[in-house]
Motif scaffolding. Structure first.
Motif, mmCIF file in Angstrom:
data_model
loop_
_atom_site.group_PDB
_atom_site.id
_atom_site.type_symbol
_atom_site.label_atom_id
_atom_site.label_comp_id
_atom_site.label_asym_id
_atom_site.label_seq_id
_atom_site.Cartn_x
_atom_site.Cartn_y
_atom_site.Cartn_z
ATOM 1 N N HIS A 336 -24.651 11.247 8.203
ATOM 2 C CA HIS A 336 -23.315 11.847 8.147
ATOM 3 C C HIS A 336 -22.257 10.828 7.715
ATOM 4 C CE1 HIS A 336 -24.634 15.618 9.597
ATOM 5 N NE2 HIS A 336 -24.747 15.306 10.878
ATOM 6 N N ARG A 337 -22.669 9.626 7.344
ATOM 7 C CA ARG A 337 -21.688 8.596 7.002
ATOM 8 C C ARG A 337 -20.831 8.989 5.797
ATOM 9 N NH1 ARG A 337 -25.913 3.685 7.710
ATOM 10 N NH2 ARG A 337 -25.684 3.359 9.973
ATOM 11 N N GLY A 338 -21.439 9.623 4.815
ATOM 12 C CA GLY A 338 -20.682 10.041 3.635
ATOM 13 C C GLY A 338 -19.579 11.022 4.000
ATOM 14 N N LYS A 339 -19.922 12.028 4.785
ATOM 15 C CA LYS A 339 -18.920 13.018 5.205
ATOM 16 C C LYS A 339 -17.847 12.366 6.067
ATOM 17 C CE LYS A 339 -22.345 15.755 6.603
ATOM 18 N NZ LYS A 339 -23.492 15.476 5.747
ATOM 19 N N ALA A 340 -18.266 11.497 6.999
ATOM 20 C CA ALA A 340 -17.311 10.824 7.882
ATOM 21 C C ALA A 340 -16.346 9.963 7.075
ATOM 22 C CB ALA A 340 -18.059 9.963 8.908
ATOM 23 N N MET A 341 -16.873 9.208 6.103
ATOM 24 C CA MET A 341 -16.021 8.345 5.287
ATOM 25 C C MET A 341 -15.192 9.152 4.306
ATOM 26 S SD MET A 341 -15.135 5.246 5.052
ATOM 27 C CE MET A 341 -13.764 4.708 4.030
ATOM 28 N N GLY A 342 -15.715 10.279 3.849
ATOM 29 C CA GLY A 342 -14.961 11.135 2.950
ATOM 30 C C GLY A 342 -13.678 11.626 3.584
ATOM 31 N N PHE A 343 -13.771 12.099 4.825
ATOM 32 C CA PHE A 343 -12.568 12.541 5.534
ATOM 33 C C PHE A 343 -11.644 11.359 5.847
ATOM 34 C CE2 PHE A 343 -15.118 16.357 6.399
ATOM 35 C CZ PHE A 343 -14.173 17.337 6.172
ATOM 36 N N MET A 344 -12.220 10.198 6.139
ATOM 37 C CA MET A 344 -11.402 9.009 6.383
ATOM 38 C C MET A 344 -10.574 8.663 5.144
ATOM 39 S SD MET A 344 -10.339 6.482 8.253
ATOM 40 C CE MET A 344 -11.424 5.914 9.565
ATOM 41 N N SER A 345 -11.215 8.657 3.971
ATOM 42 C CA SER A 345 -10.500 8.379 2.720
ATOM 43 C C SER A 345 -9.385 9.389 2.514
ATOM 44 C CB SER A 345 -11.471 8.425 1.542
ATOM 45 O OG SER A 345 -12.504 7.476 1.692
ATOM 46 N N SER A 346 -9.679 10.645 2.816
ATOM 47 C CA SER A 346 -8.701 11.711 2.651
ATOM 48 C C SER A 346 -7.477 11.473 3.533
ATOM 49 C CB SER A 346 -9.339 13.056 2.989
ATOM 50 O OG SER A 346 -8.432 14.111 2.798
ATOM 51 N N PHE A 347 -7.703 11.165 4.802
ATOM 52 C CA PHE A 347 -6.590 10.953 5.724
ATOM 53 C C PHE A 347 -5.792 9.699 5.362
ATOM 54 C CE2 PHE A 347 -8.610 14.128 8.332
ATOM 55 C CZ PHE A 347 -7.568 14.672 9.069
ATOM 56 N N MET A 348 -6.472 8.642 4.915
ATOM 57 C CA MET A 348 -5.768 7.405 4.562
ATOM 58 C C MET A 348 -4.882 7.601 3.334
ATOM 59 S SD MET A 348 -8.652 4.482 5.336
ATOM 60 C CE MET A 348 -7.581 3.143 4.842
ATOM 61 N N PHE A 349 -5.402 8.283 2.317
ATOM 62 C CA PHE A 349 -4.584 8.529 1.128
ATOM 63 C C PHE A 349 -3.486 9.537 1.418
ATOM 64 C CE2 PHE A 349 -7.612 6.092 -1.203
ATOM 65 C CZ PHE A 349 -6.983 5.725 -2.382
ATOM 66 N N LEU A 350 -3.736 10.454 2.342
ATOM 67 C CA LEU A 350 -2.680 11.376 2.759
ATOM 68 C C LEU A 350 -1.543 10.603 3.420
ATOM 69 C CD1 LEU A 350 -1.704 14.298 3.043
ATOM 70 C CD2 LEU A 350 -2.923 14.409 5.237
ATOM 71 N N GLY A 351 -1.878 9.610 4.247
ATOM 72 C CA GLY A 351 -0.858 8.768 4.860
ATOM 73 C C GLY A 351 -0.067 8.002 3.822
ATOM 74 N N GLN A 352 -0.761 7.469 2.816
ATOM 75 C CA GLN A 352 -0.104 6.738 1.735
ATOM 76 C C GLN A 352 0.848 7.649 0.965
ATOM 77 O OE1 GLN A 352 -2.809 4.582 -0.837
ATOM 78 N NE2 GLN A 352 -1.490 4.873 -2.590
ATOM 79 N N PHE A 353 0.389 8.861 0.665
ATOM 80 C CA PHE A 353 1.215 9.817 -0.085
ATOM 81 C C PHE A 353 2.395 10.309 0.748
ATOM 82 C CE2 PHE A 353 2.247 14.126 -1.524
ATOM 83 C CZ PHE A 353 2.445 13.911 -2.878
#
Length: 391
Positions: A336-353
């Motif tokens: 599940h690492r891919g899915k876990a990291m995928g959502f992490m990337s999403s939340f981090m870039f959402l914070g940046q935006f």
């Protein structure tokens, strides 16, 4: 350690392998860094276009939106079909979409290329980060996540310097920096390999365990929060330095580089820090550093103190991001690492935006100094909440 494990250990510690791996993970830093120095020239070049004041900044920010939407999809695809199967084609698409800006003279076509660029960034960022977690375990993983943080910060400083120089020649030239992606692709295709799922994990057991997002929500929130607050540095502090402190705009770039350097250096020492501190203690110290930085900006209005605050902000942000990834991979199942990291990337870039969207209304109502005070207080409130939470 079996013969296979020894062979993998040897392969994953070779210098060129490490260059290929961390070049892949640092590629995504190029997304915004390369274009940002060209924004004034882009605004001037496209000034005759209706709504250019809105469209030109989108060249910088629109990739982040596509990373937010496509990172979870990338995570699901990576867990299902493998990392390299998506990493290598995505690196080619990332580089191709990036350099297109050099030849395009239509802002709408440039924006379309940046959308494609954002989608490719989602796949590169997610698959490269999961590869780091798959190649290494335990303290070795902590060490390599720290190296990844250092490579990311170092790449940011280097590429910002190159892009700043090229943007002085023409707004088009910084787009050529994306050609480096093709070099990284060649290295990755030669040296990286697909990690195998451990044989002791029964396949039917893997398939019967669905991914549940709720256990990761605190980690994702921390990723969103640290990016939203850390990006106050490049978006608001330049105005503070020039308008409040009346310093020369020439020192703004140096100031931001000091923060990035602090980010990278502290990330490099993460493994050693974890020998003495738990994950929770690292969170607390990092939040205290970030909160103190904003309170320093609010109270003391001298450039020397600003530099001290930027060092604290960089150290705190670097520690939290590396600590967050380490904690995420420690609680995520390998499949599940891919899915876990995928959502992490999403939340981090959402914070940046979201960072400028959140802070700008506050500044209009209360002012920039009050923003620093509010952020400092908010961070220390979060520190107390993390301190009370069991981990």
């Amino acid at each position: 350690m079996t013969k296979l494990e020894k062979k993998i250990h040897t392969l994953t510690h070779k210098p060129l392998f490490l260059v290929a791996l961390f070049a892949s993970t640092s590629m995504t830093v190029l997304g915004n860094v390369v274009i940002s120095p060209s924004l004034p020239a882009l605004s001037e070049h496209f000034a005759h276009i209706p709504h250019a004041d809105v469209l030109v900044p989108l060249i910088l920010t629109i990739p982040s939106l596509f990373v937010v939407f496509f990172s979870p999809i990338a995570g699901i695809a990576i867990d299902t079909f493998g990392k390299l199967r998506f990493l290598l084609p995505s690196m080619v698409i990332w580089s191709s979409a990036g350099v297109l800006g050099f030849w395009l003279d239509n802002i709408y076509y440039i924006l379309i290329s940046r959308c494609v660029f954002g989608i490719a960034t989602a796949f590169v960022m997610t698959s490269a980060s999961v590869l780091v977690a798959s190649y290494y375990t335990g303290s070795e993983r902590q060490k390599m996540l720290g190296v990844q943080g250092f490579a990311t910060a170092g790449g940011s400083a280097v590429f910002l310097s190159i892009a700043g120089y090229l943007s002085a020649l023409s707004w088009r030239y910084p787009f050529l920096v994306y050609f480096l992606g093709f070099v990284f692709f060649i290295l990755a295709s030669i040296y990286l390999f697909e990690p195998k799922t451990p044989k002791h994990i029964p396949q039917e057991h893997v398939d019967d365990e669905p991914f549940r997002i709720w256990p990761f929500i605190p980690v994702y929130f921390m990723g969103f929060f640290v990016m939203a607050t850390y990006f106050v540095s490049p978006t608001r502090l330049p105005f503070f330095i020039t308008q409040y402190l009346h310093e020369s705009p020439k020192i703004v770039g140096i100031s931001m580089a000091i923060s990035a350097l602090s980010f990278g250096i502290i990330a490099l020492f993460y493994e050693r820090i974890r020998i003495y501190l738990s994950i929770k203690q690292v969170y607390l110290i990092a939040l205290a550093a970030m909160g103190s930085a904003f309170l320093l900006f609010f109270v003391f209005h001298t450039y020397v103190v600003v530099l001290l605050g930027l060092i604290l902000l960089g150290c705190g942000g670097g520690l939290i991001i590396v600590n967050n990834n380490s904690y995420l991979f420690s609680i995520a199942k390998p499949h599940h690492r891919g899915k876990a990291m995928g959502f992490m990337s999403s939340f981090m870039f959402l914070g940046q935006f979201a960072s400028p969207l959140i802070t700008q209304p506050f500044i209009r109502l209360y002012g920039l100094l009050e923003l620093f005070l509010g952020l400092g207080i908010t961070i220390f409130v979060l520190l107390v909440a993390v301190g009370l939470r069991k981990m």
